[in-house]
Design a protein around this motif. Structure first.
Motif, PDB file in Angstrom:
ATOM      1  N   ALA A   1       0.930  -1.323  -0.076  1.00 35.11           N
ATOM      2  CA  ALA A   1       0.063  -0.032  -0.002  1.00 35.11           C
ATOM      3  C   ALA A   1       0.861   1.343   0.164  1.00 35.11           C
ATOM      4  CB  ALA A   1      -1.149  -0.200   1.063  1.00 35.11           C
ATOM      5  N   THR A   2       1.849   1.191   0.797  1.00 28.84           N
ATOM      6  CA  THR A   2       2.707   2.463   0.916  1.00 28.84           C
ATOM      7  C   THR A   2       3.497   2.754  -0.291  1.00 28.84           C
ATOM      8  OG1 THR A   2       4.559   1.119   2.172  1.00 28.84           O
ATOM      9  CG2 THR A   2       2.872   2.553   3.491  1.00 28.84           C
ATOM     10  N   GLY A   3       4.109   1.418  -0.893  1.00 25.46           N
ATOM     11  CA  GLY A   3       4.792   1.749  -2.207  1.00 25.46           C
ATOM     12  C   GLY A   3       3.936   2.054  -3.339  1.00 25.46           C
ATOM     13  N   TYR A   4       2.501   1.564  -3.422  1.00 24.03           N
ATOM     14  CA  TYR A   4       1.664   1.999  -4.355  1.00 24.03           C
ATOM     15  C   TYR A   4       1.586   3.547  -4.416  1.00 24.03           C
ATOM     16  CZ  TYR A   4      -2.634   2.516  -6.909  1.00 24.03           C
ATOM     17  OH  TYR A   4      -3.582   2.993  -7.486  1.00 24.03           O
ATOM     18  N   PHE A   5       1.097   3.973  -3.102  1.00 22.62           N
ATOM     19  CA  PHE A   5       0.684   5.394  -3.008  1.00 22.62           C
ATOM     20  C   PHE A   5       1.962   6.242  -3.274  1.00 22.62           C
ATOM     21  CE2 PHE A   5      -3.018   3.680  -0.637  1.00 22.62           C
ATOM     22  CZ  PHE A   5      -3.899   4.053  -1.342  1.00 22.62           C
ATOM     23  N   ALA A   6       3.204   5.855  -2.842  1.00 23.86           N
ATOM     24  CA  ALA A   6       4.256   6.570  -3.282  1.00 23.86           C
ATOM     25  C   ALA A   6       4.546   6.714  -4.769  1.00 23.86           C
ATOM     26  CB  ALA A   6       5.369   5.839  -2.440  1.00 23.86           C
TER      27      ALA A   6
END
Length: 196
Positions: free
Chosen positions: A88-93
């Motif tokens: 999730a954090t990688g996708y939003f970054a």
């Protein structure tokens, strides 16, 4: 991009299962007199090894899960949470980075031509595009820090949980409180713990 992400996830899962499936407890000892190699079972569970294995996310948790005695196995459920947090954090970054680049191009195009380039930003003036750019840049940076935090918590969790693998709470734990006299005139309380 989705196919490469699937390949990456499959590779990580296969690699972590391979690492955990290796016989981690055997070491070779050489008897000096006869020069015969014998296998000696390593019975200690290493927190450092758990932390090192968790550099591949989730591998340290699986290592701890395998080492726990039967009935106490509970470390494997954290692995999907780790991958969900990292994903999730990688996708939003990545999404915020792509949006930031589009806003930068829009701002530069408007500075040269004084007309909007992309239709989705036509409702914003030059200052509005700049504000959107700063917001997406800040969100991207926040997601990068969140990704690093999730990764770091993965390593920390594996290290801390490895300390509790061999932690045993015996049925014979006692705690006693007794009255006591100090210096034959000062009343007090004596606390005693018994660990067997």
């Amino acid at each position: 991009m989705i196919k490469s992400m699937r390949f990456y996830m499959i590779f990580i899962l296969l690699f972590s299962s391979y690492v955990c499936a290796q016989n981690t407890g055997d070491s070779l000892a050489i008897i000096e007199n006869n020069l015969v190699e014998t296998k000696v079972k390593d019975t200690t569970h290493s927190p450092q090894k758990a932390a090192l294995l968790s550099l591949v996310p989730g591998a340290g948790q699986i290592y701890n899960h395998i080492a726990m005695p039967k009935g106490k196995k509970k470390a494997f459920w954290k692995v999907p949470l780790i991958y969900a947090g990292l994903g999730a954090t990688g996708y939003f970054a990545i999404q915020n980075h792509i949006e930031q680049k589009a806003l930068k191009e829009e701002y530069e195009f408007r500075a040269k031509n004084e007309v909007p380039n992309l239709q989705k930003y036509a409702q914003y003036d030059q200052q509005g595009v700049l504000t959107l750019f700063e917001n997406t840049r800040r969100s991207r940076d926040l997601m990068i820090f969140a990704f690093i935090a999730v990764y770091g918590l993965n390593v920390l969790d594996a290290h801390v949980e490895a300390h509790f693998v061999e932690f045993d709470v015996s049925d014979d734990l006692t705690f006693n409180i007794k009255p006591r006299m100090h210096d034959f005139r000062t009343p007090g309380i004596a606390l005693s713990f018994n660990f067997r």
